[in-house]
Design a protein around this motif. Structure first.
Motif, short mmCIF file in Angstrom:
data_model
loop_
_atom_site.label_atom_id
_atom_site.label_comp_id
_atom_site.label_asym_id
_atom_site.label_seq_id
_atom_site.Cartn_x
_atom_site.Cartn_y
_atom_site.Cartn_z
N ALA A 19 0.38 3.92 6.45
CA ALA A 19 0.69 5.70 7.25
C ALA A 19 0.56 6.49 5.59
N CYS A 20 -0.30 6.74 5.52
CA CYS A 20 -0.02 7.49 4.21
C CYS A 20 -1.45 8.20 3.48
N PHE A 21 -1.14 9.76 3.43
CA PHE A 21 -2.90 9.94 3.23
C PHE A 21 -3.70 9.51 1.94
N LEU A 22 -2.72 8.81 0.95
CA LEU A 22 -3.31 8.34 0.06
C LEU A 22 -4.87 7.07 0.56
N ASN A 23 -4.72 7.17 2.00
CA ASN A 23 -5.80 6.20 2.27
C ASN A 23 -6.86 6.71 3.05
N ASN A 40 0.65 -0.84 -0.49
CA ASN A 40 -0.04 0.35 0.39
C ASN A 40 0.71 1.22 0.05
N HIS A 41 1.53 1.52 0.54
CA HIS A 41 2.44 3.11 0.78
C HIS A 41 3.49 2.53 -0.42
N PRO A 42 3.17 3.96 -0.75
CA PRO A 42 4.66 4.40 -1.48
C PRO A 42 6.05 3.75 -1.25
N TYR A 43 6.46 3.65 -0.27
CA TYR A 43 7.95 3.55 -0.26
C TYR A 43 7.44 2.04 -0.59
N ILE A 96 -1.03 17.87 1.13
CA ILE A 96 -1.52 18.23 2.84
C ILE A 96 0.43 17.31 2.71
N CYS A 97 0.90 16.46 1.89
CA CYS A 97 2.07 15.52 2.47
C CYS A 97 3.37 16.06 3.23
N THR A 98 3.26 17.39 2.67
CA THR A 98 4.40 18.39 3.19
C THR A 98 3.92 18.80 4.60
N VAL A 109 1.78 15.10 9.00
CA VAL A 109 2.26 13.79 9.38
C VAL A 109 1.10 12.18 9.59
N PRO A 110 1.15 11.71 8.72
CA PRO A 110 0.17 11.44 8.00
C PRO A 110 -0.34 10.19 9.12
N PRO A 111 -1.81 10.01 9.63
CA PRO A 111 -1.84 9.07 10.06
C PRO A 111 -2.13 7.15 9.79
N GLY A 124 6.04 16.82 7.86
CA GLY A 124 4.28 16.51 7.34
C GLY A 124 5.89 14.95 7.03
N CYS A 125 5.45 13.75 6.18
CA CYS A 125 5.66 12.84 5.70
C CYS A 125 6.80 12.92 5.53
N LYS A 126 7.98 12.01 5.89
CA LYS A 126 9.12 12.18 6.13
C LYS A 126 10.05 11.76 5.00
N PHE A 127 8.40 10.72 3.77
CA PHE A 127 8.79 9.55 2.93
C PHE A 127 8.53 11.28 1.54
N HIS A 128 7.78 12.37 2.06
CA HIS A 128 7.58 13.26 0.77
C HIS A 128 8.69 13.73 -0.36
N PRO A 129 9.64 13.53 0.38
CA PRO A 129 10.69 14.88 -0.74
C PRO A 129 11.07 13.52 -2.31
N ARG A 130 11.17 12.09 -1.43
CA ARG A 130 11.11 10.78 -2.64
C ARG A 130 10.18 10.59 -2.33
N CYS A 131 8.71 11.37 -2.67
CA CYS A 131 7.17 10.45 -3.34
C CYS A 131 6.41 10.54 -4.32
N LYS A 132 6.79 9.83 -5.26
CA LYS A 132 6.74 9.97 -6.68
C LYS A 132 4.76 10.61 -7.02
N ASP A 133 4.12 10.52 -5.43
CA ASP A 133 2.72 10.55 -4.84
C ASP A 133 2.32 11.84 -4.54
N CYS A 134 3.12 12.45 -3.87
CA CYS A 134 3.39 13.19 -2.91
C CYS A 134 1.99 14.71 -3.33
N MET A 135 1.05 14.70 -2.28
CA MET A 135 0.24 16.18 -2.22
C MET A 135 0.50 17.13 -1.58
FE1 SF4 Z 1 3.71 9.67 -0.30
FE2 SF4 Z 1 2.68 11.43 0.84
FE3 SF4 Z 1 1.73 8.84 1.56
FE4 SF4 Z 1 4.10 10.47 2.15
S1 SF4 Z 1 1.87 10.59 2.50
S2 SF4 Z 1 4.09 8.60 1.24
S3 SF4 Z 1 4.78 11.65 0.76
S4 SF4 Z 1 1.13 10.54 -0.92
#
Ligand code: SF4
Length: 324
Positions: free
Chosen positions: A312-316, A246-249, A294-296, A299-301, A281-292
């Motif tokens: 733990a990703c806002f896409l959910n 599920n998680h982009p990482y 809100i992610c910056t 912190v995603p719940p 925000g989400c610590k993965f956001h600088p590397r995430c191709k799905d970054c929105m």
């Molecule tokens: Fe990517 Fe946003 Fe999900 Fe973080 S919360 S993994 S930046 S889509």
């Protein structure tokens, strides 16, 4: 049945620039007879999480909150003397480099007998028989003869088997294997993984496997927890994880495995952050191709995307939160 629960563990290091948090609300459980693989890139906090269980942390580390429940007691409130008794006899460590645990000046048998004497209170013939059985259990041939060998006479794989034999001789209920096959050839890696799985099944041992290698755990782990920058970003039963990551990482990690390269080779751009870097925000956001956006900022719940599957990703957004 859970044998160990790590709950909301927060830990940091006192560095020259001040206190830097390295673990953020890390929670996971170990079940009897199951293998949990804690997966992530180097420096993500997986080894520190494991060493917290054993209380083998560097002096600069400080646990600021959390509970590590083992047999109904919080290990974090145990004295170092009590932890010494637990280490080896109840919870054993299988390190990346077995030479860190084997003394080159003594035979492997002498070292195994010493461990049996301390943790099982056995001596003489009884201890020797236990040592032979432990060597046989880890499939070291000519056990009696090999017990008289020095560590330098063992190959890397044999040394790792000897360390595992020590844990078996002490009847440890939990094995913490920290990158146990990294220093070994690919064929030997498979043998050690098969051995760990056999021990888990035959002895109902709980295994915490720390690894950066998702391919290694695909066949062996029962549950997966993926860590990124000191936080568990996804956890699920292994079958569910590999079929429906599920998680982009996690998805990026899986897409970079050789077995998936017939699709298209994906690399994760950038580097994981150091513990000194503050990322909003989400610590993965600088590397995430799905970054929105809100992610910056936030912190995603943790979302419960299916039974026992947390991400733990806002896409959910739209799924229940774990805390609901
Ligand atoms: Fe990517 Fe946003 Fe999900 Fe973080 S919360 S993994 S930046 S889509």
């Amino acid at each position: 049945m859970n044998i160990l629960d790590v709950e909301n563990l927060n830990l940091g290091f006192n560095c020259e620039n001040g206190f830097n948090q390295a673990l953020w609300d890390v929670s996971f459980s170990l079940e009897k007879g199951k293998m949990l693989a804690l997966v992530g890139e180097s420096g993500c906090g997986k080894s520190v999480s494991a060493m917290s269980i054993l209380q083998l942390l560097p002096k600069t580390a400080k646990i600021t909150s959390g509970i590590i429940n083992f047999e109904g007691e919080n290990l974090l409130s145990k004295s170092s003397k009590n932890m010494q008794k637990i280490r080896g006899s109840k919870i054993a460590l299988i390190p990346q480099d077995p030479m860190t645990s084997l003394n080159p000046l003594f035979t492997v048998g002498e070292q195994l007998l010493e461990v049996i004497r301390i943790h099982q209170n056995l001596k003489g013939k009884e201890a020797w028989e236990k040592a032979v059985k432990a060597f046989e259990a880890v499939q070291i041939p000519c056990a009696e003869k090999r017990l008289k060998s020095y560590p330098h006479e063992f190959s890397g794989g044999m040394k790792q088997r000897a360390i595992i034999a020590m844990a078996l001789a002490c009847e440890a209920e939990i094995l913490i294997a920290d990158e146990p096959t990294t220093a070994l050839d690919v064929t030997i890696q498979a043998q050690i993984m098969n051995l760990l799985e056999q021990i888990k099944n035959e002895r109902n041992t709980a295994i915490l496997l720390i690894t950066h290698d998702l391919a290694l755990v695909r066949e062996h782990a029962d549950n997966i927890a993926v860590m990124y920058a000191g936080k568990i970003v996804e956890s699920a039963p292994a079958k569910e994880f590999f079929e429906h990551p599920n998680h982009p990482y996690s998805i990026a990690l899986l897409n970079s495995l050789p077995a998936n390269r017939d699709k298209s080779l994906e690399t994760i751009t950038g580097q994981p952050p150091s513990i000194q870097q503050r990322i909003q925000g989400c610590k993965f956001h600088p590397r995430c191709k799905d970054c929105m956006e809100i992610c910056t900022q936030e912190v995603p719940p943790e979302y419960k995307v299916s039974e026992n599957h947390i991400s733990a990703c806002f896409l959910n957004d739209g799924f229940n939160r774990k805390s609901d």
